[in-house]
Enzyme design. Structure first.
Site, PDB file in Angstrom:
ATOM      1  N   ASP A  10       0.894  -1.086   0.025  1.00  0.00           N
ATOM      2  CA  ASP A  10       0.046  -0.062   0.078  1.00  0.00           C
ATOM      3  C   ASP A  10       0.960   1.367  -0.132  1.00  0.00           C
ATOM      4  O   ASP A  10       1.897   1.143   0.032  1.00  0.00           O
ATOM      5  CB  ASP A  10      -0.966  -0.194   1.264  1.00  0.00           C
ATOM      6  CG  ASP A  10      -1.813   1.228   1.450  1.00  0.00           C
ATOM      7  OD1 ASP A  10      -2.462   1.675   0.215  1.00  0.00           O
ATOM      8  OD2 ASP A  10      -1.999   1.821   2.467  1.00  0.00           O
ATOM      9  N   SER A  11       0.144   2.420  -0.173  1.00  0.00           N
ATOM     10  CA  SER A  11       1.084   3.637  -0.210  1.00  0.00           C
ATOM     11  C   SER A  11       1.395   4.017   1.170  1.00  0.00           C
ATOM     12  O   SER A  11       2.549   4.773   1.450  1.00  0.00           O
ATOM     13  CB  SER A  11       0.182   4.581  -0.669  1.00  0.00           C
ATOM     14  OG  SER A  11      -0.983   4.936   0.426  1.00  0.00           O
ATOM     15  N   CYS A  73      -4.441  -1.456  -2.064  1.00  0.00           N
ATOM     16  CA  CYS A  73      -4.566  -0.052  -2.305  1.00  0.00           C
ATOM     17  C   CYS A  73      -5.651   0.167  -3.268  1.00  0.00           C
ATOM     18  O   CYS A  73      -5.420  -0.197  -4.475  1.00  0.00           O
ATOM     19  CB  CYS A  73      -3.123   0.558  -2.665  1.00  0.00           C
ATOM     20  SG  CYS A  73      -2.952   2.108  -2.961  1.00  0.00           S
ATOM     21  N   GLU A 151      -3.279   8.014   8.873  1.00  0.00           N
ATOM     22  CA  GLU A 151      -1.624   8.021   9.040  1.00  0.00           C
ATOM     23  C   GLU A 151      -1.075   8.972  10.255  1.00  0.00           C
ATOM     24  O   GLU A 151       0.086   8.718  10.728  1.00  0.00           O
ATOM     25  CB  GLU A 151      -0.938   8.717   7.871  1.00  0.00           C
ATOM     26  CG  GLU A 151      -1.033   8.039   6.579  1.00  0.00           C
ATOM     27  CD  GLU A 151      -0.358   6.765   6.380  1.00  0.00           C
ATOM     28  OE1 GLU A 151       0.681   6.640   6.707  1.00  0.00           O
ATOM     29  OE2 GLU A 151      -0.670   5.676   5.712  1.00  0.00           O
ATOM     30  N   CYS A 185     -10.872   2.957  -0.009  1.00  0.00           N
ATOM     31  CA  CYS A 185      -9.430   3.167   0.197  1.00  0.00           C
ATOM     32  C   CYS A 185      -9.176   2.233   1.571  1.00  0.00           C
ATOM     33  O   CYS A 185      -9.860   2.221   2.340  1.00  0.00           O
ATOM     34  CB  CYS A 185      -9.272   4.724   0.413  1.00  0.00           C
ATOM     35  SG  CYS A 185      -7.666   5.131   0.952  1.00  0.00           S
ATOM     36  N   HIS A 187      -7.237   2.834   3.612  1.00  0.00           N
ATOM     37  CA  HIS A 187      -6.961   3.470   4.827  1.00  0.00           C
ATOM     38  C   HIS A 187      -8.301   3.717   5.544  1.00  0.00           C
ATOM     39  O   HIS A 187      -8.429   3.634   6.991  1.00  0.00           O
ATOM     40  CB  HIS A 187      -6.549   4.717   4.683  1.00  0.00           C
ATOM     41  CG  HIS A 187      -5.006   4.834   4.269  1.00  0.00           C
ATOM     42  ND1 HIS A 187      -4.485   4.553   3.331  1.00  0.00           N
ATOM     43  CD2 HIS A 187      -4.084   5.555   5.121  1.00  0.00           C
ATOM     44  CE1 HIS A 187      -3.197   4.563   3.316  1.00  0.00           C
ATOM     45  NE2 HIS A 187      -2.817   5.270   4.477  1.00  0.00           N
TER      46      HIS A 187
HETATM   47  N1  DGL Z   1      -4.647   3.368   0.940  1.00  0.00           N
HETATM   48  C1  DGL Z   1      -4.499   3.730  -0.472  1.00  0.00           C
HETATM   49  C2  DGL Z   1      -5.839   3.499  -1.194  1.00  0.00           C
HETATM   50  O1  DGL Z   1      -6.608   2.472  -1.017  1.00  0.00           O
HETATM   51  C3  DGL Z   1      -3.760   5.003  -0.674  1.00  0.00           C
HETATM   52  C4  DGL Z   1      -4.240   6.069  -0.041  1.00  0.00           C
HETATM   53  C5  DGL Z   1      -3.390   7.391  -0.428  1.00  0.00           C
HETATM   54  O2  DGL Z   1      -2.226   7.066  -0.456  1.00  0.00           O
HETATM   55  O3  DGL Z   1      -3.740   8.479  -1.075  1.00  0.00           O
HETATM   56  O4  DGL Z   1      -6.351   4.382  -1.940  1.00  0.00           O
END
Ligand code: DGL
Length: 273
Positions: A10-11, A73, A151, A185, A187
């Site tokens: 993931d990012s 992600c 985050e 996402c 997150h």
């Molecule tokens: N967790 C990621 C997603 O599912 C990326 C969020 C990001 O880096 O902007 O999109």
């Protein structure tokens, strides 16, 4: 049976929502997690940059001889089509499994998507849902600030700021009377208690990380590649920037201390083949 690890990337820390599901539902599997903490967020970047980052993330995991790679992600899954099409290993992204789950869950055929700007602009979830059921009405909202909330660990449902930000983002979805929301996402499942508090119990939340893991489990079972040993799987965590609060946040998100297993990767010294 195949004892090689599952690679997840993931990012940043959002993909830990998928790791959490692997630890629970595939406890014998070894995991290699890569969180690109040095370059998060991806969701506000151009397609070209997201493609490049995804290629590097995948190439990094391929060095571990993973039996399956998972893009935990939503942004990569939605945008990095080229990078994804070149993966040699069995591959799981999050858009298809989450869309399938949402189509199954909705009663009134109104689904909402919360995602990063790149994900929402790509229309990936809308296209996936349309293919499954063209009668479903889908509305999406970009929620870039939610990535920073996670985050930074502002994820408690009594955090007034988190609640206010979520309220503002989900207002159009509530107006559209959705009964199911895809947390598009990875997150966002970490903010599920806050989102649930705002939208109410009547709205079903689809956790992209969990759905991707269920898909991975089905693929591995189908190809007889599950790790059938009865020992607890191991996990290695790799991050591209050891942010000061990494261990603390990871502990909150995963419910366990992984500071001993966290390794720093210098992406500048890492070359694509
Ligand atoms: N967790 C990621 C997603 O599912 C990326 C969020 C990001 O880096 O902007 O999109």
């Amino acid at each position: 049976m195949d004892k090689r690890p599952i690679g997840v990337f993931d990012s940043g820390l959002g993909g830990l929502s998928a790791v959490k599901a692997i630890l629970k539902y595939l406890p014998n599997e070894d995991i290699i997690y890569f969180g690109d903490t040095g370059r998060v967020p991806y969701g506000t970047r151009s397609e070209k940059t997201i493609e490049l980052y995804a290629r590097e993330d995948i190439a990094f995991l391929e060095k571990f001889d993973c039996k399956l790679i998972m893009a935990a992600c939503g942004t990569v899954s939605s945008v990095a089509k080229n990078a994804i099409s070149k993966v040699k290993e069995p591959f799981v992204e999050v858009v298809t499994p989450a869309s399938k789950a949402a189509v199954k869950a909705t009663r009134n055929k109104r689904i909402g998507i919360m995602g990063t700007s790149a994900t929402i602009n790509s229309g990936s979830y809308i296209k996936a849902i349309e293919k499954l059921d063209p009668d479903i009405e889908v509305s999406g909202v970009s929620c870039p600030m939610l990535v920073s909330l996670v985050e930074n660990n502002w994820i408690d449902d009594d955090d007034k700021i988190a609640v206010e930000i979520v309220k503002r983002y989900v207002a159009p979805l509530i107006k559209n009377d959705v009964d199911t929301i895809i947390l598009g996402c990875t997150h966002f499942p970490h903010l599920a208690p806050v989102i649930s508090k705002v939208v109410g119990d009547g709205v079903r939340l689809i956790d992209t990380g969990y759905e991707a893991v269920m898909e991975a489990k089905a693929i591995l079972a189908d190809q007889d590649m599950l790790n059938a040993s009865d020992r607890q799987g191991t996990a290695g965590y790799y991050i591209s920037d050891k942010t000061q609060n990494f261990s603390h946040i990871a502990k909150t998100l995963l419910g366990m201390d992984i500071s001993d297993q966290a390794n720093f990767v210098d992406l500048n010294s890492f070359e694509l083949d």
